[in-house]
Design an enzyme around this catalytic site. Structure first.
Site, short mmCIF file in Angstrom:
data_model
loop_
_atom_site.label_atom_id
_atom_site.label_comp_id
_atom_site.label_asym_id
_atom_site.label_seq_id
_atom_site.Cartn_x
_atom_site.Cartn_y
_atom_site.Cartn_z
N LYS A 83 0.85 -1.19 0.00
CA LYS A 83 0.00 0.00 0.00
C LYS A 83 0.88 1.24 0.00
O LYS A 83 1.78 1.37 0.85
CB LYS A 83 -0.89 -0.04 1.24
O1 G3P Z 1 -7.72 2.38 5.86
C1 G3P Z 1 -8.06 3.55 5.22
C2 G3P Z 1 -9.43 4.11 5.58
O2 G3P Z 1 -10.41 3.11 5.47
C3 G3P Z 1 -9.47 4.88 6.84
O3 G3P Z 1 -10.76 5.20 7.26
O4 G3P Z 1 -12.33 6.06 8.96
O5 G3P Z 1 -9.87 6.46 9.24
O6 G3P Z 1 -11.15 7.67 7.50
P1 G3P Z 1 -11.04 6.41 8.29
#
Ligand code: G3P
Length: 215
Positions: A83
């Site tokens: 990633k």
């Molecule tokens: O892993 C990346 C993403 O899904 C993060 O989500 O909720 O931290 O914006 P969030």
């Protein structure tokens, strides 16, 4: 639409995996920091539980270091997907690693042309962040629709992985928009099965059965 879980917590991954509907896992540095465990060790543990793609983010931000770290991550298991942030160095690293046969997930995508460049660089996955766009009073779903259209227009095979999903409505909208994958925390997977009429209906079935036959 495939279902990935967005966590580095092994118990959560096992719980989702036991449901029999889990296709993969995404992790990021924040999620690993929350676990307080060595990133490589946790990735090994995850790959013992899940056969599908497991995204492992690099910490480096410069091209050479990203490629080096990506190659190390890729050695952990055959289902590791490296990633990388969707920056200029990240796109360059994606091209290099993808040409070597390593699958890459381009993360922190907030506008459609980042997704277009990621596809041109051979990315296996693109991760547009819906919730974080909603957080700044824009509509994150617009980005999902735009990327779907661009990828379909030009026949790109990069999978559209909707990320930063906060609730079941996001999931529904992603499925209707044709996202290839949704990555979600366990709390959202749990919410997908919650409906008061399901609970009320089940209770009534069991009451009726018990009234007729006892038990
Ligand atoms: O892993 C990346 C993403 O899904 C993060 O989500 O909720 O931290 O914006 P969030």
């Amino acid at each position: 639409m495939e279902l990935y879980i967005d966590t580095a917590n092994l118990d959560e991954i096992k719980r989702a995996s036991d449901m029999g509907v889990l296709d993969g896992v995404t992790t990021n540095p924040s999620l690993i920091a929350r676990e307080g465990i060595d990133y490589a060790k946790r990735l090994e543990e995850i790959c013992e539980v899940v056969n599908g793609p497991v995204s492992a983010e690099v910490i480096a931000t410069e091209f050479d270091a990203m490629v080096k770290e990506g190659r190390e991550r890729a050695k952990i298991a055959s289902n590791i997907v490296v990633k990388l942030p969707t920056t200029a160095d990240g796109i360059r690293a994606c091209k290099t690693l993808s040409d070597e046969g390593t699958r890459c997930n381009m993360t922190l995508c907030f506008q459609a042309m980042q997704a277009w460049l990621a596809a041109k660089a051979g990315a296996f996955l693109i991760s547009p962040f819906i919730g974080r766009l909603d957080d700044i009073s824009t509509d994150g779903m617009d980005l999902i629709h735009q990327i779907r259209t661009i990828y379909d227009n030009y026949g790109f095979t990069t999978k559209l992985l909707a990320a930063s999903i906060r609730h079941p409505k996001h999931m529904l909208d992603c499925a209707l928009a044709g996202a290839d994958v949704a990555t979600v925390p366990l709390s959202v997977i749990d919410q997908l099965l919650k409906h008061p009429l399901t609970d009320i209906g089940l209770q009534k079935f069991l009451q009726d059965y018990s009234a007729a036959f006892g038990g």
